[in-house]
Scaffold this motif. Sequence first.
Motif, mmCIF file in Angstrom:
data_model
loop_
_atom_site.group_PDB
_atom_site.id
_atom_site.type_symbol
_atom_site.label_atom_id
_atom_site.label_comp_id
_atom_site.label_asym_id
_atom_site.label_seq_id
_atom_site.Cartn_x
_atom_site.Cartn_y
_atom_site.Cartn_z
ATOM 1 N N ASP A 1 39.816 36.656 45.116
ATOM 2 C CA ASP A 1 39.200 36.506 43.736
ATOM 3 C C ASP A 1 37.707 36.963 43.575
ATOM 4 O O ASP A 1 36.959 37.202 42.453
ATOM 5 C CB ASP A 1 39.379 35.257 43.006
ATOM 6 N N ALA B 1 43.873 42.044 39.771
ATOM 7 C CA ALA B 1 44.602 40.860 39.357
ATOM 8 C C ALA B 1 44.367 40.705 37.781
ATOM 9 O O ALA B 1 45.512 40.352 36.916
ATOM 10 C CB ALA B 1 44.114 39.566 39.962
ATOM 11 N N ARG C 1 47.948 36.728 42.087
ATOM 12 C CA ARG C 1 46.806 37.111 42.823
ATOM 13 C C ARG C 1 46.902 37.049 44.264
ATOM 14 O O ARG C 1 46.845 37.927 45.138
ATOM 15 C CB ARG C 1 45.479 36.533 42.351
#
Length: 190
Positions: free
Chosen positions: A51, A58, A43
């Motif tokens: 995130d 991802a 990622r």
Amino acid sequence: MVRPYPTLVVIRGNSGSGKTTAAREVRRRYGRGCALIEQDHLRRIILREHDSGPDPVAPAFIATMARAALDGGYHVVLEGILWTGRYGPAVRELIAAHPGPAAAYFLDVSFDETVRRHLSRPEPIPVTADQMREWYHPLDLLGVPGERVVPEESTLDATVDLILHDSGLSAAGPLATCPDRCPRCAAGNR
């Protein structure tokens, strides 16, 4: 002759729980024929994806890499926070679709201990305890059959031994070309 399926091992936990260290040691002890897939590397390094952004790539990317390694005959150790709110569907689907053995582990470590461990790393990532608190999800289980919770009192050796033996990986022979059928490995050039 029908070849057995490779083993899938999923190791999850909060930041600083020891999951990366445990996963790397599981793979080191197993040797060639076991792929290590680290969420942070894929990622943060390969995708450079935040995130918290919308429409993340991802989760599917990580699951696809794991499937490709499994299809190639590699046992797979997949590790990361893999928060269920974002990664749960992809990881559950990966486990459910895998025809071979699969085992999931959650390293259950208190917030204060995750901060202490993070600060004791040789090269901690530059984040504050407040940032770590935002990521912390206590007992964030996948809810898959046989999922094991590893308590914070478990030492690294005990955790690695549990994962290797409980998952069956310690008794699983290599299935990937390297080292099973590779001429270079056969010649002792591992």
